[in-house]
Design a protein around this motif. Structure first.
Motif, PDB file in Angstrom:
ATOM      1  N   GLU A  89       0.768  -1.134   0.048  1.00 54.11           N
ATOM      2  CA  GLU A  89      -0.057   0.098  -0.073  1.00 54.11           C
ATOM      3  C   GLU A  89       0.853   1.234  -0.015  1.00 54.11           C
ATOM      4  OE1 GLU A  89      -2.873  -0.296   3.315  1.00 54.11           O
ATOM      5  OE2 GLU A  89      -3.956  -0.879   1.827  1.00 54.11           O
ATOM      6  N   LYS A  90       1.901   1.168   0.701  1.00 56.75           N
ATOM      7  CA  LYS A  90       2.959   2.507   0.704  1.00 56.75           C
ATOM      8  C   LYS A  90       3.648   2.784  -0.675  1.00 56.75           C
ATOM      9  CE  LYS A  90       3.995   1.473   5.697  1.00 56.75           C
ATOM     10  NZ  LYS A  90       5.013   1.046   6.611  1.00 56.75           N
ATOM     11  N   VAL A  91       3.910   1.340  -1.264  1.00 57.28           N
ATOM     12  CA  VAL A  91       4.614   1.401  -2.653  1.00 57.28           C
ATOM     13  C   VAL A  91       3.686   2.117  -3.581  1.00 57.28           C
ATOM     14  CG1 VAL A  91       5.295   0.162  -4.369  1.00 57.28           C
ATOM     15  CG2 VAL A  91       6.130  -0.649  -2.306  1.00 57.28           C
ATOM     16  N   PHE A  92       2.371   1.497  -3.464  1.00 58.21           N
ATOM     17  CA  PHE A  92       1.317   1.989  -4.788  1.00 58.21           C
ATOM     18  C   PHE A  92       0.420   3.254  -4.118  1.00 58.21           C
ATOM     19  CE2 PHE A  92       1.357  -2.608  -5.431  1.00 58.21           C
ATOM     20  CZ  PHE A  92       2.133  -2.518  -6.893  1.00 58.21           C
ATOM     21  N   ALA A  93       0.912   3.834  -3.172  1.00 58.35           N
ATOM     22  CA  ALA A  93      -0.032   5.470  -2.615  1.00 58.35           C
ATOM     23  C   ALA A  93      -0.004   6.265  -3.742  1.00 58.35           C
ATOM     24  CB  ALA A  93       0.768   5.646  -1.312  1.00 58.35           C
ATOM     25  N   LYS A  94       1.123   6.528  -4.262  1.00 61.06           N
ATOM     26  CA  LYS A  94       1.209   7.468  -5.290  1.00 61.06           C
ATOM     27  C   LYS A  94       0.350   7.122  -6.546  1.00 61.06           C
ATOM     28  CE  LYS A  94       5.350   9.585  -3.847  1.00 61.06           C
ATOM     29  NZ  LYS A  94       6.547  10.146  -4.172  1.00 61.06           N
ATOM     30  N   GLU A  95       0.155   5.802  -6.845  1.00 64.80           N
ATOM     31  CA  GLU A  95      -0.264   5.262  -8.042  1.00 64.80           C
ATOM     32  C   GLU A  95      -2.036   5.247  -7.902  1.00 64.80           C
ATOM     33  OE1 GLU A  95       1.214   4.971 -10.937  1.00 64.80           O
ATOM     34  OE2 GLU A  95       3.179   5.416  -9.665  1.00 64.80           O
ATOM     35  N   ARG A  96      -2.558   5.030  -6.676  1.00 60.83           N
ATOM     36  CA  ARG A  96      -3.914   4.888  -6.403  1.00 60.83           C
ATOM     37  C   ARG A  96      -4.647   6.386  -6.706  1.00 60.83           C
ATOM     38  NH1 ARG A  96      -2.589   2.122  -1.695  1.00 60.83           N
ATOM     39  NH2 ARG A  96      -3.356   3.624  -0.638  1.00 60.83           N
ATOM     40  N   THR A  97      -5.776   6.223  -7.213  1.00 61.95           N
ATOM     41  CA  THR A  97      -6.656   7.328  -7.310  1.00 61.95           C
ATOM     42  C   THR A  97      -7.940   6.906  -7.166  1.00 61.95           C
ATOM     43  OG1 THR A  97      -6.892   7.291  -9.655  1.00 61.95           O
ATOM     44  CG2 THR A  97      -5.180   8.535  -8.884  1.00 61.95           C
ATOM     45  N   THR A  98      -9.241   7.585  -6.745  1.00 60.98           N
ATOM     46  CA  THR A  98     -10.303   7.114  -6.511  1.00 60.98           C
ATOM     47  C   THR A  98     -11.028   7.046  -8.019  1.00 60.98           C
ATOM     48  OG1 THR A  98     -10.548   8.347  -4.518  1.00 60.98           O
ATOM     49  CG2 THR A  98     -12.609   7.604  -5.751  1.00 60.98           C
ATOM     50  N   PRO A  99     -11.498   5.883  -8.648  1.00 56.09           N
ATOM     51  CA  PRO A  99     -11.975   5.871 -10.123  1.00 56.09           C
ATOM     52  C   PRO A  99     -13.295   6.749 -10.134  1.00 56.09           C
ATOM     53  CG  PRO A  99     -11.757   3.667  -8.850  1.00 56.09           C
ATOM     54  CD  PRO A  99     -11.435   4.780  -7.904  1.00 56.09           C
ATOM     55  N   PRO A 100     -13.411   7.353 -11.224  1.00 54.12           N
ATOM     56  CA  PRO A 100     -14.415   8.314 -11.508  1.00 54.12           C
ATOM     57  C   PRO A 100     -15.821   7.671 -10.994  1.00 54.12           C
ATOM     58  CG  PRO A 100     -13.214   7.959 -13.590  1.00 54.12           C
ATOM     59  CD  PRO A 100     -12.663   7.129 -12.574  1.00 54.12           C
ATOM     60  N   ALA A 101     -16.727   8.623 -10.736  1.00 56.12           N
ATOM     61  CA  ALA A 101     -17.951   8.402  -9.995  1.00 56.12           C
ATOM     62  C   ALA A 101     -18.848   7.581 -10.983  1.00 56.12           C
ATOM     63  CB  ALA A 101     -18.654   9.421  -9.595  1.00 56.12           C
ATOM     64  N   SER A 102     -18.636   8.095 -12.255  1.00 56.49           N
ATOM     65  CA  SER A 102     -19.382   7.442 -13.581  1.00 56.49           C
ATOM     66  C   SER A 102     -19.061   5.823 -13.691  1.00 56.49           C
ATOM     67  CB  SER A 102     -18.850   8.037 -14.827  1.00 56.49           C
ATOM     68  OG  SER A 102     -17.416   7.540 -15.122  1.00 56.49           O
ATOM     69  N   LEU A 103     -18.269   5.313 -12.799  1.00 59.61           N
ATOM     70  CA  LEU A 103     -17.782   4.008 -12.741  1.00 59.61           C
ATOM     71  C   LEU A 103     -18.727   3.024 -11.768  1.00 59.61           C
ATOM     72  CD1 LEU A 103     -14.066   3.969 -13.392  1.00 59.61           C
ATOM     73  CD2 LEU A 103     -15.716   3.701 -15.107  1.00 59.61           C
ATOM     74  N   PHE A 104     -19.268   3.679 -11.081  1.00 57.89           N
ATOM     75  CA  PHE A 104     -20.042   3.124  -9.957  1.00 57.89           C
ATOM     76  C   PHE A 104     -21.456   3.404 -10.294  1.00 57.89           C
ATOM     77  CE2 PHE A 104     -15.821   4.007  -8.116  1.00 57.89           C
ATOM     78  CZ  PHE A 104     -15.638   2.924  -7.583  1.00 57.89           C
ATOM     79  N   VAL A 105     -22.366   2.279  -9.650  1.00 54.59           N
ATOM     80  CA  VAL A 105     -23.741   2.562  -9.421  1.00 54.59           C
ATOM     81  C   VAL A 105     -24.353   2.084  -8.439  1.00 54.59           C
ATOM     82  CG1 VAL A 105     -25.856   1.684 -10.558  1.00 54.59           C
ATOM     83  CG2 VAL A 105     -23.862   1.975 -11.843  1.00 54.59           C
ATOM     84  N   ASP A 106     -25.164   2.806  -7.385  1.00 50.25           N
ATOM     85  CA  ASP A 106     -25.817   2.326  -6.306  1.00 50.25           C
ATOM     86  C   ASP A 106     -27.029   1.367  -6.830  1.00 50.25           C
ATOM     87  OD1 ASP A 106     -27.034   2.074  -4.038  1.00 50.25           O
ATOM     88  OD2 ASP A 106     -27.236   4.295  -3.593  1.00 50.25           O
ATOM     89  N   LEU A 107     -26.965  -0.020  -6.528  1.00 48.76           N
ATOM     90  CA  LEU A 107     -27.653  -0.910  -6.980  1.00 48.76           C
ATOM     91  C   LEU A 107     -28.838  -0.847  -5.885  1.00 48.76           C
ATOM     92  CD1 LEU A 107     -25.542  -3.766  -8.062  1.00 48.76           C
ATOM     93  CD2 LEU A 107     -26.709  -2.040  -9.528  1.00 48.76           C
ATOM     94  N   LEU A 108     -28.716  -0.367  -4.761  1.00 56.72           N
ATOM     95  CA  LEU A 108     -29.838  -0.270  -3.792  1.00 56.72           C
ATOM     96  C   LEU A 108     -30.751   1.008  -3.862  1.00 56.72           C
ATOM     97  CD1 LEU A 108     -27.766  -1.730  -0.689  1.00 56.72           C
ATOM     98  CD2 LEU A 108     -29.111  -2.805  -2.198  1.00 56.72           C
ATOM     99  N   ALA A 109     -30.253   1.963  -4.685  1.00 57.11           N
ATOM    100  CA  ALA A 109     -31.077   3.133  -4.552  1.00 57.11           C
ATOM    101  C   ALA A 109     -32.371   2.849  -5.541  1.00 57.11           C
ATOM    102  CB  ALA A 109     -30.324   4.490  -5.402  1.00 57.11           C
TER     103      ALA A 109
END
Length: 109
Positions: A89-109
């Motif tokens: 996690e420390k090694v990849f910390a700079k590589e990680r970003t939050t994926p765009p919100a358009s990639l997620f769907v709230d299936l319970l909504a």
């Protein structure tokens, strides 16, 4: 493969990057059994033999979709997985970003 010469195995979690959701799949999701089997290539071995493993986010691909690596350890060595995962996690910390919100769907909504 895990023997006295190797404490952990590091593999991609999946043999491909994440896939885009097919158009129209939001309400119920989708199933592709061929793709499902292909995606399990690296995961099923640990489940089959019961060794501990952990997936660590490693960044995103060129389309902003998440990728990860998997750490597999010897039986009863869960702490090793956690320790290696924490360091990765420390090694990849700079590589990680939050994926765009358009990639997620709230299936319970």
């Amino acid at each position: 493969v895990l023997t006295e010469t190797a404490d952990v195995i590091l593999t991609p979690t999946l043999p491909m990057t994440a896939i885009q959701r097919p158009v129209g799949s939001d309400p119920l999701g989708f199933t592709d059994s061929g793709l499902f089997v292909q995606m399990l290539r690296y995961i099923f071995v640990g489940n089959l033999v019961g060794v501990p493993g952990i997936a660590i986010p490693a960044g995103v691909d060129s389309e902003g979709l998440p990728v990860s690596v998997q750490v597999i350890c010897l039986h009863w060595h869960e702490a090793d997985c956690i320790d290696v995962g924490r360091e990765l996690e420390k090694v990849f910390a700079k590589e990680r970003t939050t994926p765009p919100a358009s990639l997620f769907v709230d299936l319970l909504a």
